[in-house]
Design a protein around this motif. Sequence first.
Motif, short mmCIF file in Angstrom:
data_model
loop_
_atom_site.label_atom_id
_atom_site.label_comp_id
_atom_site.label_asym_id
_atom_site.label_seq_id
_atom_site.Cartn_x
_atom_site.Cartn_y
_atom_site.Cartn_z
N LEU A 297 -3.75 2.87 -21.39
CA LEU A 297 -2.78 3.85 -20.64
C LEU A 297 -4.01 3.26 -19.25
CD1 LEU A 297 -3.39 7.66 -21.62
CD2 LEU A 297 -1.69 6.63 -21.14
N LEU A 298 -5.10 2.51 -19.65
CA LEU A 298 -6.00 1.87 -18.85
C LEU A 298 -4.79 1.11 -18.55
CD1 LEU A 298 -8.99 1.80 -17.63
CD2 LEU A 298 -9.47 0.73 -19.65
N LYS A 299 -4.62 -0.34 -18.98
CA LYS A 299 -3.50 -0.95 -18.53
C LYS A 299 -2.15 -0.26 -17.68
CE LYS A 299 -3.64 -3.86 -23.22
NZ LYS A 299 -2.51 -4.11 -24.34
N GLY A 300 -1.93 1.15 -17.84
CA GLY A 300 -0.81 0.60 -17.24
C GLY A 300 -1.59 1.97 -15.85
N VAL A 301 -2.90 2.51 -16.42
CA VAL A 301 -4.15 2.46 -14.24
C VAL A 301 -3.83 0.69 -13.30
CG1 VAL A 301 -6.67 2.51 -13.57
CG2 VAL A 301 -5.06 4.30 -15.83
N PHE A 302 -4.30 -0.03 -14.36
CA PHE A 302 -4.40 -1.93 -12.95
C PHE A 302 -3.31 -1.88 -12.76
CE2 PHE A 302 -8.26 -2.39 -16.06
CZ PHE A 302 -8.95 -2.68 -15.54
N VAL A 303 -2.14 -1.49 -13.64
CA VAL A 303 -0.80 -1.70 -13.52
C VAL A 303 -0.42 -0.82 -11.95
CG1 VAL A 303 1.81 -1.97 -13.57
CG2 VAL A 303 0.11 -2.30 -15.00
N LEU A 304 -0.91 0.54 -11.51
CA LEU A 304 -0.83 1.28 -10.67
C LEU A 304 -1.99 0.80 -9.57
CD1 LEU A 304 -0.37 4.80 -11.64
CD2 LEU A 304 0.72 2.93 -10.47
N LEU A 305 -2.78 -0.06 -10.08
CA LEU A 305 -3.55 -0.16 -8.99
C LEU A 305 -3.19 -1.68 -7.71
CD1 LEU A 305 -7.58 0.61 -10.10
CD2 LEU A 305 -6.30 1.58 -8.21
N ILE A 306 -2.55 -2.38 -8.74
CA ILE A 306 -2.14 -4.09 -8.33
C ILE A 306 -1.07 -3.77 -7.75
CG2 ILE A 306 -1.48 -6.53 -9.00
CD1 ILE A 306 -3.01 -6.10 -11.98
N ALA A 307 -0.44 -3.01 -8.47
CA ALA A 307 1.46 -2.44 -7.20
C ALA A 307 0.84 -2.20 -5.44
CB ALA A 307 1.68 -1.36 -7.46
N ARG A 308 -0.58 -1.27 -6.14
CA ARG A 308 -0.67 -0.47 -4.85
C ARG A 308 -1.34 -2.01 -3.30
NH1 ARG A 308 -1.71 -0.16 -0.15
NH2 ARG A 308 -3.34 2.39 0.70
N LEU A 309 -2.46 -3.18 -4.17
CA LEU A 309 -2.56 -4.42 -3.55
C LEU A 309 -1.21 -5.07 -3.47
CD1 LEU A 309 -5.54 -5.50 -5.30
CD2 LEU A 309 -5.85 -4.62 -3.26
N LEU A 310 -0.46 -5.42 -3.96
CA LEU A 310 0.88 -6.18 -2.99
C LEU A 310 1.42 -4.72 -2.32
CD1 LEU A 310 2.26 -6.82 -6.85
CD2 LEU A 310 1.17 -8.23 -5.26
N THR A 311 1.76 -3.69 -2.19
CA THR A 311 2.29 -3.38 -1.08
C THR A 311 1.45 -3.34 -0.10
OG1 THR A 311 1.34 -0.90 -1.82
CG2 THR A 311 3.48 -0.84 -2.48
N GLU A 312 0.46 -3.08 0.05
CA GLU A 312 -0.18 -3.72 1.38
C GLU A 312 -0.67 -4.68 1.75
OE1 GLU A 312 -3.52 -2.43 4.51
OE2 GLU A 312 -2.52 -1.15 2.24
N PHE A 313 -0.22 -5.90 0.71
CA PHE A 313 -0.14 -7.87 1.36
C PHE A 313 1.47 -7.60 2.09
CE2 PHE A 313 1.24 -12.07 -0.15
CZ PHE A 313 0.09 -12.69 0.48
#
Length: 278
Positions: free
Chosen positions: A44-60
């Motif tokens: 589950l923690l890995k999934g949270v990290f994936v979501l956070l990285i995806a959020r940064l990519l949408t910003e970039f």
Amino acid sequence: MPKWDTIIDFSPVGVLINIVDVLLVWFVFYKLFTIIKGTKAVQLLKGVFVLLIARLLTEFFGLDTLKWMMDQVLPMGFLAIIIIFQPELRRALEQLGRGRLFARTAMQEEEERERLMEAITKSVSYMAKRRIGALISIERETGLSEYIETGIPMDSVMTSELLINIFIPNTPLHDGAVIVQKNRIAAAACYLPLSESSFISKELGTRHRAAIGLSEVTDAITVIVSEETGAVSITADGDLDRNLSMEEFEARLRRVWFGNTTEQTNTSRWKWRRRKNG
């Protein structure tokens, strides 16, 4: 907006405090990871990290629609994390209240050690009574990868039931040795090098010769259960201990594997030393 030099104090005392601060944060995260290690929370923690990285990519990349959607989901995600991780958080708070949070690693190692001893002792006792031949090698400092590659990979949690099932006669994995690596069954049906020493008693069979052969070239511990007599033996550090009672077997295995100094000495021992060729 605070200036950088007000955030970080570059004086000697300030630098020391900052270092201690970083080390404490690192230690807290380390202990949290040790708490959730081996639980479903890791995935589950890995999934949270994936979501956070995806959020940064949408910003970039300026993906405004996807960014808006994630902005709606993430706040609710933190509440979901608390609900999902509730067992782990409760266990951590209980340990903190008992003062055991920082001693958890040592406690876990001791519990795992006792579990492994119980698994091997129980399985060896079962097989010895029924004269089921077995050969179990435990890796220590010297790697056994080349011998693991000769067998069937397993990478399984070691339990007495699994060990017994592997050595049941006429099953696909009963021939050869089981190799334990990092407290797990790495492989079964492995081939070990046979000793060519002329000092080995003629009454000893292939299993004993394989166990001695491995001890000649590595520091591994090998447990042998004789198929003919049900006798239990251990090879380690250049010694072969034969015909051990279960009490003697457990004491000897505990000493050579985990370094315990208490051991019953009234054993029937045949001792040999490694000799160089020529």
